[in-house]
Design a protein around this motif. Sequence first.
Motif, PDB file in Angstrom:
ATOM      1  N   ALA A  73       0.838  -1.203   0.000  1.00 40.77           N
ATOM      2  CA  ALA A  73       0.000   0.000   0.000  1.00 40.77           C
ATOM      3  C   ALA A  73       0.871   1.250   0.000  1.00 40.77           C
ATOM      4  O   ALA A  73       0.633   2.195  -0.766  1.00 40.77           O
ATOM      5  N   TYR A  74       1.879   1.263   0.858  1.00 42.20           N
ATOM      6  CA  TYR A  74       2.756   2.432   0.957  1.00 42.20           C
ATOM      7  C   TYR A  74       3.483   2.700  -0.364  1.00 42.20           C
ATOM      8  O   TYR A  74       3.531   3.842  -0.841  1.00 42.20           O
ATOM      9  N   CYS A  75       4.051   1.661  -0.962  1.00 48.22           N
ATOM     10  CA  CYS A  75       4.831   1.850  -2.187  1.00 48.22           C
ATOM     11  C   CYS A  75       3.946   2.208  -3.373  1.00 48.22           C
ATOM     12  O   CYS A  75       4.358   2.988  -4.239  1.00 48.22           O
ATOM     13  N   ASN A  76       2.735   1.662  -3.434  1.00 51.53           N
ATOM     14  CA  ASN A  76       1.801   2.087  -4.477  1.00 51.53           C
ATOM     15  C   ASN A  76       1.474   3.565  -4.333  1.00 51.53           C
ATOM     16  O   ASN A  76       1.373   4.298  -5.325  1.00 51.53           O
ATOM     17  N   TRP A  77       1.292   3.996  -3.087  1.00 50.21           N
ATOM     18  CA  TRP A  77       1.017   5.417  -2.836  1.00 50.21           C
ATOM     19  C   TRP A  77       2.191   6.281  -3.284  1.00 50.21           C
ATOM     20  O   TRP A  77       2.004   7.297  -3.968  1.00 50.21           O
ATOM     21  N   LYS A  78       3.400   5.867  -2.928  1.00 49.84           N
ATOM     22  CA  LYS A  78       4.573   6.665  -3.252  1.00 49.84           C
ATOM     23  C   LYS A  78       4.834   6.728  -4.753  1.00 49.84           C
ATOM     24  O   LYS A  78       5.426   7.693  -5.237  1.00 49.84           O
ATOM     25  N   LYS A  79       4.384   5.719  -5.496  1.00 47.02           N
ATOM     26  CA  LYS A  79       4.548   5.813  -6.945  1.00 47.02           C
ATOM     27  C   LYS A  79       3.276   6.306  -7.626  1.00 47.02           C
ATOM     28  O   LYS A  79       3.108   6.186  -8.830  1.00 47.02           O
ATOM     29  N   ASN A  80       2.415   6.891  -6.793  1.00 50.22           N
ATOM     30  CA  ASN A  80       1.233   7.621  -7.264  1.00 50.22           C
ATOM     31  C   ASN A  80       0.166   6.731  -7.878  1.00 50.22           C
ATOM     32  O   ASN A  80      -0.650   7.209  -8.678  1.00 50.22           O
ATOM     33  N   ASP A  81       0.135   5.465  -7.514  1.00 45.88           N
ATOM     34  CA  ASP A  81      -0.973   4.583  -7.896  1.00 45.88           C
ATOM     35  C   ASP A  81      -1.996   4.610  -6.759  1.00 45.88           C
ATOM     36  O   ASP A  81      -2.070   3.683  -5.938  1.00 45.88           O
ATOM     37  N   ILE A  82      -2.764   5.683  -6.725  1.00 45.30           N
ATOM     38  CA  ILE A  82      -3.649   5.935  -5.588  1.00 45.30           C
ATOM     39  C   ILE A  82      -4.711   4.851  -5.449  1.00 45.30           C
ATOM     40  O   ILE A  82      -4.984   4.363  -4.342  1.00 45.30           O
ATOM     41  N   GLU A  83      -5.320   4.451  -6.554  1.00 50.05           N
ATOM     42  CA  GLU A  83      -6.376   3.451  -6.488  1.00 50.05           C
ATOM     43  C   GLU A  83      -5.846   2.126  -5.961  1.00 50.05           C
ATOM     44  O   GLU A  83      -6.486   1.475  -5.122  1.00 50.05           O
ATOM     45  N   LEU A  84      -4.685   1.690  -6.464  1.00 48.49           N
ATOM     46  CA  LEU A  84      -4.097   0.434  -5.989  1.00 48.49           C
ATOM     47  C   LEU A  84      -3.684   0.547  -4.521  1.00 48.49           C
ATOM     48  O   LEU A  84      -3.810  -0.415  -3.759  1.00 48.49           O
TER      49      LEU A  84
END
Length: 269
Positions: A73-84
Amino acid sequence: MFFIFTLGIPQFLSSCASSEADITSGWSQQKLMDEAKTALADKDYANCVKYHEKLESRYPFGPSAEQAQLNTAYCNWKKNDIELALVSINRFIQLHPGHADIDYAYYLKGLITFNDNLGFFASFSGQDLSERDPKASKDAYEAFKILSTRYPNSKYTPDAIDRMRYIVNSLAESDVNASRFYFRKGAYIASINRAQNAIKEYDRAPAIEEALYLMVKSYDALGMKDLSEDTMRVFNTNFPDSNIFKTGKRVSVTAREGSWWQIWNTQSP
């Protein structure tokens, strides 16, 4: 010639297959954990997601899988994949409501949707904020509220409360920016409606001073003297020291240096 060409196809396909081979296929659990940790530390968020997803899928039980869900969740957020990122964090919260790090999970959920919100900064782009959807801000607020209410002693709670304050103020600011926009366009009823919404929903926000000011000015423009006077009485009761009717600007808020949640737009008509 055709025969010669077709002979090369299997070799070509074999070459493609080997180039796309999963390099993690022979890795042990410890190797996956180490590489995932390194990717996270190096801010290699694409591989961070990849390795943590592999770790969870191959070893779906135990602390390492649970941590992998959080880190995904954190890494998806940091790479701007908000939905994932939201899918990952919501799944973690649903599967592990009693987890030792559930407070962090709610904090991260708030951060994911908080970052998706431009707040009042969109006012500087010339965007008509009356058209913005405040859902992301409200979702972030709810996540931070759950954190601060259920886990008041969490180390993440003080920052969550600051962010809640910012969200409330930015939502009020958004309504007032829209009210100001309509006022300048001569759409006085629309201006009044957006100012009233700010007062109703966010009555303690700094922007309320300007919301009341815009209502008075709009009622005056419409020739609604009684409503203008009533609103002026409310204004004087709540902001007796304001000079906004003289200067056209509301009382500035003195923000602590570095306190991003206390930055206000002070422009008025």
